[in-house]
Design a protein around this motif. Structure first.
Motif, PDB file in Angstrom:
ATOM      1  N   THR A 154       0.842  -1.203   0.000  1.00  0.00           N
ATOM      2  CA  THR A 154       0.000   0.000   0.000  1.00  0.00           C
ATOM      3  C   THR A 154       0.874   1.248   0.000  1.00  0.00           C
ATOM      4  N   GLU A 155       0.558   2.172  -0.870  1.00  0.00           N
ATOM      5  CA  GLU A 155       1.251   3.459  -0.852  1.00  0.00           C
ATOM      6  C   GLU A 155       0.738   4.262   0.337  1.00  0.00           C
ATOM      7  N   MET A 156       1.615   4.545   1.281  1.00  0.00           N
ATOM      8  CA  MET A 156       1.220   5.239   2.496  1.00  0.00           C
ATOM      9  C   MET A 156       2.159   6.408   2.758  1.00  0.00           C
ATOM     10  N   ILE A 157       1.584   7.519   3.162  1.00  0.00           N
ATOM     11  CA  ILE A 157       2.346   8.706   3.513  1.00  0.00           C
ATOM     12  C   ILE A 157       2.007   9.080   4.951  1.00  0.00           C
ATOM     13  N   THR A 158       3.024   9.304   5.770  1.00  0.00           N
ATOM     14  CA  THR A 158       2.810   9.867   7.102  1.00  0.00           C
ATOM     15  C   THR A 158       2.943  11.382   7.015  1.00  0.00           C
ATOM     16  N   VAL A 159       1.943  12.069   7.574  1.00  0.00           N
ATOM     17  CA  VAL A 159       1.977  13.530   7.682  1.00  0.00           C
ATOM     18  C   VAL A 159       2.036  13.860   9.168  1.00  0.00           C
ATOM     19  N   TRP A 160       3.182  14.301   9.612  1.00  0.00           N
ATOM     20  CA  TRP A 160       3.419  14.640  11.016  1.00  0.00           C
ATOM     21  C   TRP A 160       3.146  16.138  11.164  1.00  0.00           C
ATOM     22  N   VAL A 161       2.106  16.474  11.890  1.00  0.00           N
ATOM     23  CA  VAL A 161       1.629  17.860  11.974  1.00  0.00           C
ATOM     24  C   VAL A 161       2.052  18.474  13.305  1.00  0.00           C
ATOM     25  N   ALA A 162       2.771  19.574  13.255  1.00  0.00           N
ATOM     26  CA  ALA A 162       3.202  20.269  14.470  1.00  0.00           C
ATOM     27  C   ALA A 162       2.090  21.186  14.975  1.00  0.00           C
ATOM     28  N   MET A 163       1.588  20.897  16.170  1.00  0.00           N
ATOM     29  CA  MET A 163       0.608  21.780  16.809  1.00  0.00           C
ATOM     30  C   MET A 163       1.296  22.882  17.601  1.00  0.00           C
ATOM     31  N   THR A 164       2.475  22.577  18.135  1.00  0.00           N
ATOM     32  CA  THR A 164       3.343  23.576  18.752  1.00  0.00           C
ATOM     33  C   THR A 164       4.679  23.499  18.024  1.00  0.00           C
ATOM     34  N   ASP A 165       5.501  24.509  18.176  1.00  0.00           N
ATOM     35  CA  ASP A 165       6.825  24.458  17.548  1.00  0.00           C
ATOM     36  C   ASP A 165       7.557  23.206  18.024  1.00  0.00           C
ATOM     37  N   ASP A 186      22.359   3.542  11.054  1.00  0.00           N
ATOM     38  CA  ASP A 186      23.528   4.340  11.423  1.00  0.00           C
ATOM     39  C   ASP A 186      23.023   5.669  11.973  1.00  0.00           C
ATOM     40  N   ILE A 187      22.849   5.726  13.295  1.00  0.00           N
ATOM     41  CA  ILE A 187      22.261   6.933  13.892  1.00  0.00           C
ATOM     42  C   ILE A 187      23.212   8.124  13.819  1.00  0.00           C
ATOM     43  N   ASP A 188      24.483   7.883  13.491  1.00  0.00           N
ATOM     44  CA  ASP A 188      25.397   9.012  13.284  1.00  0.00           C
ATOM     45  C   ASP A 188      24.985   9.831  12.063  1.00  0.00           C
ATOM     46  N   GLN A 189      24.159   9.236  11.183  1.00  0.00           N
ATOM     47  CA  GLN A 189      23.676   9.948  10.001  1.00  0.00           C
ATOM     48  C   GLN A 189      22.337  10.642  10.239  1.00  0.00           C
ATOM     49  N   ALA A 190      21.846  10.600  11.482  1.00  0.00           N
ATOM     50  CA  ALA A 190      20.516  11.148  11.787  1.00  0.00           C
ATOM     51  C   ALA A 190      20.471  12.653  11.565  1.00  0.00           C
ATOM     52  N   VAL A 191      19.339  13.103  11.017  1.00  0.00           N
ATOM     53  CA  VAL A 191      19.094  14.527  10.755  1.00  0.00           C
ATOM     54  C   VAL A 191      17.865  14.958  11.542  1.00  0.00           C
ATOM     55  N   PRO A 192      17.979  15.929  12.455  1.00  0.00           N
ATOM     56  CA  PRO A 192      16.795  16.413  13.173  1.00  0.00           C
ATOM     57  C   PRO A 192      15.934  17.277  12.262  1.00  0.00           C
ATOM     58  N   LEU A 193      14.613  17.282  12.522  1.00  0.00           N
ATOM     59  CA  LEU A 193      13.672  17.977  11.648  1.00  0.00           C
ATOM     60  C   LEU A 193      12.805  18.964  12.443  1.00  0.00           C
ATOM     61  N   PRO A 194      13.384  20.073  12.893  1.00  0.00           N
ATOM     62  CA  PRO A 194      12.553  21.076  13.575  1.00  0.00           C
ATOM     63  C   PRO A 194      11.550  21.698  12.609  1.00  0.00           C
ATOM     64  N   VAL A 195      10.375  22.046  13.133  1.00  0.00           N
ATOM     65  CA  VAL A 195       9.328  22.650  12.310  1.00  0.00           C
ATOM     66  C   VAL A 195       8.423  23.463  13.224  1.00  0.00           C
ATOM     67  N   THR A 196       7.945  24.590  12.727  1.00  0.00           N
ATOM     68  CA  THR A 196       7.096  25.452  13.545  1.00  0.00           C
ATOM     69  C   THR A 196       5.642  24.996  13.483  1.00  0.00           C
ATOM     70  N   ALA A 197       4.854  25.474  14.429  1.00  0.00           N
ATOM     71  CA  ALA A 197       3.440  25.101  14.513  1.00  0.00           C
ATOM     72  C   ALA A 197       2.742  25.379  13.194  1.00  0.00           C
ATOM     73  N   GLY A 198       1.941  24.407  12.733  1.00  0.00           N
ATOM     74  CA  GLY A 198       1.267  24.521  11.450  1.00  0.00           C
ATOM     75  C   GLY A 198       2.047  23.942  10.298  1.00  0.00           C
ATOM     76  N   GLY A 199       3.322  23.650  10.513  1.00  0.00           N
ATOM     77  CA  GLY A 199       4.124  22.988   9.503  1.00  0.00           C
ATOM     78  C   GLY A 199       3.979  21.480   9.605  1.00  0.00           C
ATOM     79  N   ILE A 200       4.466  20.772   8.598  1.00  0.00           N
ATOM     80  CA  ILE A 200       4.350  19.315   8.576  1.00  0.00           C
ATOM     81  C   ILE A 200       5.677  18.686   8.183  1.00  0.00           C
TER      82      ILE A 200
END
Length: 252
Positions: free
Chosen positions: A165-176, A211-225
């Motif tokens: 199944t083609e599935m997309i996760t949309v992670w919605v920031a309610m707070t920053d 390889d968690i040394d390759q991890a990239v954090p994904l900050p996003v402000t409220a209302g962003g996804i």
């Protein structure tokens, strides 16, 4: 809709951060709906003597903290899906009109359509995530929606018959969502295969496969996804601040 450059970036990296997607009026309506729900839950716990602080002097966030520390469970009554086990006719969940409008938000659906086409269904594996500050957590807290999540792929929590199944996760920031308060992190460009999963704090990728040394954090402000491919390894950082961090996992 996404641009072709954004689509190409998502397909290559397995994720995409898109700021300012959900209108402020939608975010505010969801916040009010949850505030009303918290008021009702707290009022009942106050009347039953389960919490010790008068609700009249408490904000939404105060009530979350006080009731959590008192052992009163607001998570499942606030979640937008049922748990994976131990379901009875009394098991609560929340799906009010403001949340329904969020799931059907035109701006979100236009973006999802850019990736999987116009025939879109709402996947039931979706949650509200309200993360208390890490110092406030009970030592035995293991619920992924409250504490930090282990490294996992979203396809790892689905049924085998849904693997195609083609599935997309949309992670919605309610707070920053920031690095300090526990934003998502991903390992980019590793969305080409399913990795072995096993029970940890949650169902998680087995040791040695990310390889968690390759991890990239994904900050996003409220209302962003944040958009996630179902095979993208991701986890969350701990909430090291004194405030809550609030988001929704929506899946289409």
């Amino acid at each position: 809709m996404l641009t072709q450059a954004q689509i190409d970036s998502f397909n290559k990296d397995g994720y995409l951060v898109v700021p300012d997607v959900v209108p402020a009026i939608t975010v505010d309506a969801v916040a009010q709906e949850y505030s009303d729900l918290m008021d009702a839950l707290y009022a009942r716990w106050w009347s039953e003597g389960l919490v010790s602080q008068d609700p009249a002097s408490l904000s939404f966030w105060d009530k979350l903290r006080v009731s959590y520390e008192a052992g009163c469970d607001w998570f499942q009554p606030m979640d937008i899906s049922l748990p994976g086990d131990e379901i009875t006719e009394e098991t609560p969940m929340h799906f009010g009109p403001a949340v329904f409008d969020l799931v059907r938000c035109d701006e979100i659906l236009d973006i999802v359509q850019s990736l999987i086409g116009p025939e879109i269904t709402s996947n039931p594996i979706q949650h509200v995530r309200i993360k208390p500050p890490a110092p406030s957590l009970a030592q035995d807290e293991v619920r992924a929606h409250i504490t930090q999540t282990d490294w996992h792929q979203d396809r790892g929590v689905g049924l085998q018959e849904a693997d195609q199944t083609e599935m997309i996760t949309v992670w919605v920031a309610m707070t920053d969502a920031t690095i300090d308060n526990g934003c998502l992190q991903v390992v980019p460009r590793q969305n080409d295969r399913m990795l072995p999963h096993c029970p940890k704090k949650q169902t998680a990728i087995a040791d040695g496969f990310v390889d968690i040394d390759q991890a990239v954090p994904l900050p996003v402000t409220a209302g962003g996804i944040v958009l996630l491919h179902p095979l993208t390894p991701h986890a969350s950082l701990p909430n090291g601040t004194s405030d809550f961090r609030w988001s929704f996992d929506l899946r289409y």
